[in-house]
Design a protein around this motif. Structure first.
Motif, PDB file in Angstrom:
ATOM      1  N   SER A  35       1.274  -1.163  -0.206  1.00  0.00           N
ATOM      2  CA  SER A  35      -0.131   0.442   0.019  1.00  0.00           C
ATOM      3  C   SER A  35       0.861   1.694   0.278  1.00  0.00           C
ATOM      4  O   SER A  35       2.030   1.098   0.866  1.00  0.00           O
ATOM      5  CB  SER A  35      -0.973   0.040   1.202  1.00  0.00           C
ATOM      6  OG  SER A  35      -1.438  -1.262   1.274  1.00  0.00           O
ATOM      7  N   HIS A  36       0.661   1.995  -0.373  1.00  0.00           N
ATOM      8  CA  HIS A  36       0.928   3.770  -0.724  1.00  0.00           C
ATOM      9  C   HIS A  36      -0.064   4.091  -1.243  1.00  0.00           C
ATOM     10  O   HIS A  36      -0.777   4.933  -1.410  1.00  0.00           O
ATOM     11  CB  HIS A  36       2.214   3.741  -2.115  1.00  0.00           C
ATOM     12  CG  HIS A  36       2.830   4.699  -2.043  1.00  0.00           C
ATOM     13  ND1 HIS A  36       4.205   4.590  -1.291  1.00  0.00           N
ATOM     14  CD2 HIS A  36       2.730   5.939  -2.423  1.00  0.00           C
ATOM     15  CE1 HIS A  36       4.840   5.372  -1.771  1.00  0.00           C
ATOM     16  NE2 HIS A  36       3.865   6.318  -2.603  1.00  0.00           N
ATOM     17  N   ALA A  37      -0.031   5.442   0.674  1.00  0.00           N
ATOM     18  CA  ALA A  37      -1.259   5.956   0.726  1.00  0.00           C
ATOM     19  C   ALA A  37      -0.695   7.915  -0.079  1.00  0.00           C
ATOM     20  O   ALA A  37       0.664   8.265  -0.150  1.00  0.00           O
ATOM     21  CB  ALA A  37      -0.914   6.735   2.518  1.00  0.00           C
ATOM     22  N   SER A  38      -2.318   7.746  -1.071  1.00  0.00           N
ATOM     23  CA  SER A  38      -1.974   8.853  -1.607  1.00  0.00           C
ATOM     24  C   SER A  38      -0.931   9.006  -3.023  1.00  0.00           C
ATOM     25  O   SER A  38      -0.215  10.058  -2.444  1.00  0.00           O
ATOM     26  CB  SER A  38      -2.332  10.661  -0.504  1.00  0.00           C
ATOM     27  OG  SER A  38      -3.491  10.034   0.029  1.00  0.00           O
ATOM     28  N   PHE A  97      -7.340   6.527   0.676  1.00  0.00           N
ATOM     29  CA  PHE A  97      -6.535   7.263   0.220  1.00  0.00           C
ATOM     30  C   PHE A  97      -5.234   6.200   0.396  1.00  0.00           C
ATOM     31  O   PHE A  97      -4.177   6.583   1.046  1.00  0.00           O
ATOM     32  CB  PHE A  97      -6.590   7.907   1.768  1.00  0.00           C
ATOM     33  CG  PHE A  97      -6.649   9.400   2.032  1.00  0.00           C
ATOM     34  CD1 PHE A  97      -7.875  10.244   0.491  1.00  0.00           C
ATOM     35  CD2 PHE A  97      -8.237   9.172   2.342  1.00  0.00           C
ATOM     36  CE1 PHE A  97      -8.325  10.597   0.585  1.00  0.00           C
ATOM     37  CE2 PHE A  97      -9.125  10.171   2.634  1.00  0.00           C
ATOM     38  CZ  PHE A  97      -9.738  10.760   1.709  1.00  0.00           C
ATOM     39  N   GLU A  98      -5.274   5.379   0.471  1.00  0.00           N
ATOM     40  CA  GLU A  98      -4.410   4.237   0.398  1.00  0.00           C
ATOM     41  C   GLU A  98      -4.497   3.536  -0.323  1.00  0.00           C
ATOM     42  O   GLU A  98      -4.640   2.423  -0.820  1.00  0.00           O
ATOM     43  CB  GLU A  98      -4.916   3.378   1.727  1.00  0.00           C
ATOM     44  CG  GLU A  98      -4.117   3.837   2.961  1.00  0.00           C
ATOM     45  CD  GLU A  98      -3.770   3.266   4.743  1.00  0.00           C
ATOM     46  OE1 GLU A  98      -4.470   1.877   4.028  1.00  0.00           O
ATOM     47  OE2 GLU A  98      -3.962   3.648   5.002  1.00  0.00           O
ATOM     48  N   ASP A  99      -3.408   3.498  -1.769  1.00  0.00           N
ATOM     49  CA  ASP A  99      -3.922   2.861  -2.710  1.00  0.00           C
ATOM     50  C   ASP A  99      -2.718   1.664  -2.736  1.00  0.00           C
ATOM     51  O   ASP A  99      -2.176   1.416  -2.056  1.00  0.00           O
ATOM     52  CB  ASP A  99      -2.739   3.708  -4.216  1.00  0.00           C
ATOM     53  CG  ASP A  99      -3.800   4.699  -4.452  1.00  0.00           C
ATOM     54  OD1 ASP A  99      -4.985   4.986  -3.655  1.00  0.00           O
ATOM     55  OD2 ASP A  99      -2.358   5.890  -4.309  1.00  0.00           O
ATOM     56  N   GLU A 100      -3.332   0.070  -3.951  1.00  0.00           N
ATOM     57  CA  GLU A 100      -2.325  -0.839  -3.619  1.00  0.00           C
ATOM     58  C   GLU A 100      -1.479  -0.925  -4.522  1.00  0.00           C
ATOM     59  O   GLU A 100      -2.320  -0.488  -6.392  1.00  0.00           O
ATOM     60  CB  GLU A 100      -3.087  -1.798  -3.052  1.00  0.00           C
ATOM     61  CG  GLU A 100      -2.747  -3.418  -3.163  1.00  0.00           C
ATOM     62  CD  GLU A 100      -3.897  -4.583  -3.625  1.00  0.00           C
ATOM     63  OE1 GLU A 100      -2.983  -5.605  -3.786  1.00  0.00           O
ATOM     64  OE2 GLU A 100      -4.422  -3.376  -3.798  1.00  0.00           O
ATOM     65  N   VAL A 101      -0.829  -0.823  -4.392  1.00  0.00           N
ATOM     66  CA  VAL A 101       0.529  -0.676  -5.915  1.00  0.00           C
ATOM     67  C   VAL A 101       1.004  -2.448  -6.035  1.00  0.00           C
ATOM     68  O   VAL A 101       1.584  -2.934  -5.042  1.00  0.00           O
ATOM     69  CB  VAL A 101       1.881  -0.033  -6.132  1.00  0.00           C
ATOM     70  CG1 VAL A 101       2.437  -0.631  -7.091  1.00  0.00           C
ATOM     71  CG2 VAL A 101       1.720   1.115  -5.941  1.00  0.00           C
ATOM     72  N   ALA A 102       0.890  -3.144  -7.175  1.00  0.00           N
ATOM     73  CA  ALA A 102       1.392  -4.283  -7.533  1.00  0.00           C
ATOM     74  C   ALA A 102       0.569  -4.383  -8.639  1.00  0.00           C
ATOM     75  O   ALA A 102       0.258  -4.423  -9.492  1.00  0.00           O
ATOM     76  CB  ALA A 102      -0.388  -6.172  -6.818  1.00  0.00           C
ATOM     77  N   HIS A 103       2.207  -5.599  -8.934  1.00  0.00           N
ATOM     78  CA  HIS A 103       2.477  -5.978 -10.635  1.00  0.00           C
ATOM     79  C   HIS A 103       2.791  -4.885 -11.132  1.00  0.00           C
ATOM     80  O   HIS A 103       2.473  -4.832 -12.433  1.00  0.00           O
ATOM     81  CB  HIS A 103       1.511  -6.827 -10.627  1.00  0.00           C
ATOM     82  CG  HIS A 103       0.372  -7.855 -10.006  1.00  0.00           C
ATOM     83  ND1 HIS A 103       1.782  -9.086  -9.808  1.00  0.00           N
ATOM     84  CD2 HIS A 103      -0.186  -8.424  -9.946  1.00  0.00           C
ATOM     85  CE1 HIS A 103       0.947 -10.118  -9.127  1.00  0.00           C
ATOM     86  NE2 HIS A 103      -0.102  -8.911  -8.699  1.00  0.00           N
ATOM     87  N   GLY A 104       3.135  -3.617 -10.739  1.00  0.00           N
ATOM     88  CA  GLY A 104       3.282  -2.369 -11.934  1.00  0.00           C
ATOM     89  C   GLY A 104       2.114  -1.356 -11.475  1.00  0.00           C
ATOM     90  O   GLY A 104       2.394  -0.808 -12.602  1.00  0.00           O
ATOM     91  N   ARG A 105       1.234  -1.984 -10.976  1.00  0.00           N
ATOM     92  CA  ARG A 105      -0.214  -0.950 -11.255  1.00  0.00           C
ATOM     93  C   ARG A 105      -0.258  -0.874  -9.982  1.00  0.00           C
ATOM     94  O   ARG A 105      -0.714  -1.458  -9.301  1.00  0.00           O
ATOM     95  CB  ARG A 105      -1.096  -2.275 -11.877  1.00  0.00           C
ATOM     96  CG  ARG A 105      -0.659  -3.018 -13.433  1.00  0.00           C
ATOM     97  CD  ARG A 105      -0.256  -2.033 -14.584  1.00  0.00           C
ATOM     98  NE  ARG A 105      -1.813  -1.224 -14.746  1.00  0.00           N
ATOM     99  CZ  ARG A 105      -2.461  -1.470 -15.623  1.00  0.00           C
ATOM    100  NH1 ARG A 105      -2.248  -2.401 -16.507  1.00  0.00           N
ATOM    101  NH2 ARG A 105      -2.991  -0.548 -16.371  1.00  0.00           N
ATOM    102  N   ARG A 106      -1.527   0.081 -10.141  1.00  0.00           N
ATOM    103  CA  ARG A 106      -2.262   0.534  -9.123  1.00  0.00           C
ATOM    104  C   ARG A 106      -3.967   0.090  -9.218  1.00  0.00           C
ATOM    105  O   ARG A 106      -4.541  -0.410 -10.088  1.00  0.00           O
ATOM    106  CB  ARG A 106      -2.170   1.906  -9.139  1.00  0.00           C
ATOM    107  CG  ARG A 106      -3.107   3.019  -7.777  1.00  0.00           C
ATOM    108  CD  ARG A 106      -2.251   4.090  -7.994  1.00  0.00           C
ATOM    109  NE  ARG A 106      -4.089   4.602  -8.414  1.00  0.00           N
ATOM    110  CZ  ARG A 106      -4.271   5.629  -9.067  1.00  0.00           C
ATOM    111  NH1 ARG A 106      -2.963   6.285 -10.042  1.00  0.00           N
ATOM    112  NH2 ARG A 106      -5.317   6.363  -9.992  1.00  0.00           N
TER     113      ARG A 106
END
Length: 392
Positions: A35-38, A97-106
């Protein structure tokens, strides 16, 4: 009957066709999520970083195919905001506000993991191309339901970038239009009769009132976990005589003239993606049974219109060529997203997914293969109920 292979058959088809290694090596596959916030480069949050300590720097994302880029940069940042609804509290849900980032996508942060496809710039580009394709397919019509000239309330569930909701609000200025989605990727500037909410339509509570002339879904029938439950919840919120309407591309690659072989890369890819999506509780082929589903939900006057969409520009007629060009663009923008979580869930390694996407992209350039998909427009009406008044 549709070709619906088991995951082992999909792996065997792909292995025989392209001689890639389908062995699973989780130690070498660093496709874990975090997770990466905002971090969303195209979103403004209602909180400022100074107030809440959220990170606001852009996160550079790399798609599965290393030669491509996600298209995000500081000069092209769009200003987006949204209104939020949350069943648990009257305050804003922090997970939004916490985007998940996985496999190079958001991916969306609210109800993390519910929807297995991305929400980043490339996915938004795909949605815009899909909206343009739908307008071309229908001759500019946004809907088929007979909601009259002056509808009052319309809701678009799974609105995505909000293009359909915005256009329908312009078309019907009399209507109050609501768009809901798990992702806050709608534009800040919308018609005055539009409101956008971050919301999970599969939650038990319905938070957006009643008396709707139309409840609209696009591309949602196959990704909801419990479509019957969603319709059961929506039905009492539709006014007597109001409508529900679905616009769905059936994810099955078809061909009528024998030019598509049994080892066609695009067909094999979509069969695999369907199997992968099922591991997340989705049922993509449900889109072929919408008439039965609406009947079961209690709707009447049900109608389904099915239209063919060519893939690429092999068709002779100009309208079909344009549709084929749109569909090719939509598919190209969807490949990395479908090859990320869905195929990873089948145990396909990152390197093999890259190789698969490369073969499918090459296949999409072949105009000698006359492939197409079906698009289903299915709509039904809530039965009029007349109450007889009697003297007391």
């Amino acid at each position: 009957m549709s070709h619906d292979p088991r995951p082992c058959e999909v792996v065997a088809d792909l292995h025989n066709g392209w001689d890639v290694n389908w062995g699973v090596d989780w130690d070498d596959d660093d496709d874990g999520s975090f997770s990466h916030a905002s971090t969303a480069p195209d979103n403004d949050t209602v909180f400022s970083a100074s107030e809440n300590g959220y990170v606001t720097d852009e996160l550079e994302l790399y798609p599965i195919d290393e030669g491509d880029s996600d298209g995000d940069n500081d000069d092209q940042r769009s200003e987006l905001s949204w209104q939020l609804s949350c069943a648990e509290s009257t305050s804003v849900c922090p997970s939004v506000f916490e985007d998940e980032v996985a496999h190079g996508r958001r991916y969306h942060g609210y109800r993390k993991g519910r929807y297995p496809l991305p929400n980043d710039r490339r996915e938004q580009q795909r949605e815009e191309a899909n909206h343009a394709m739908m307008l071309e397919l229908t001759g500019g019509h946004l809907l088929y339901s007979d909601i009259g000239e002056h509808p009052q309330k319309i809701i678009d569930i799974g609105t995505g970038t909000g293009s359909w909701a915005i256009d329908v609000a312009d078309l019907y200025p009399s209507a109050s239009v609501i768009g809901t989605d798990l992702s806050a990727i709608q534009p800040k500037w919308v018609p005055v009769n539009v409101r956008m909410f971050v919301d999970d339509c599969e939650e038990p509570d319905w938070l957006h009132g009643s008396g709707y002339d139309l409840v609209h879904f696009r591309g949602m029938a196959g990704v909801l976990h419990d479509l019957d439950g969603v319709l059961a919840k929506a039905y009492p919120r539709i006014r007597n005589g109001g409508w529900v309407e679905f616009h769905e591309v059936v994810p099955q690659i078809l061909c009528d003239d024998g030019t598509m072989g049994p080892d066609d890369p695009l067909r094999i890819f979509y069969d695999a993606a369907v199997q992968g999506l099922r591991t997340f509780g989705c049922d993509p082929m449900r889109t072929a049974n919408l008439e039965e589903i609406l009947d079961r939900a209690g709707f009447t006057n049900i109608r389904c219109v099915t239209k063919k969409i060519p893939i690429s520009t092999w068709a002779h007629e100009r309208h079909l060529k344009i549709l084929g060009l749109f569909m090719k663009a939509v598919m190209l923008d969807s490949l990395d997203g479908l090859a990320a979580k869905p195929l990873a869930a089948l145990g396909v390694s990152r390197q093999d997914r890259r190789e698969l996407v490369k073969h499918v992209k090459k296949s999409l350039e072949d105009r000698s293969v006359h492939r197409y998909v079906n698009c289903c427009f299915c709509y039904g009406q809530k039965k009029e109920q007349f109450v007889l008044e009697t003297e007391s």
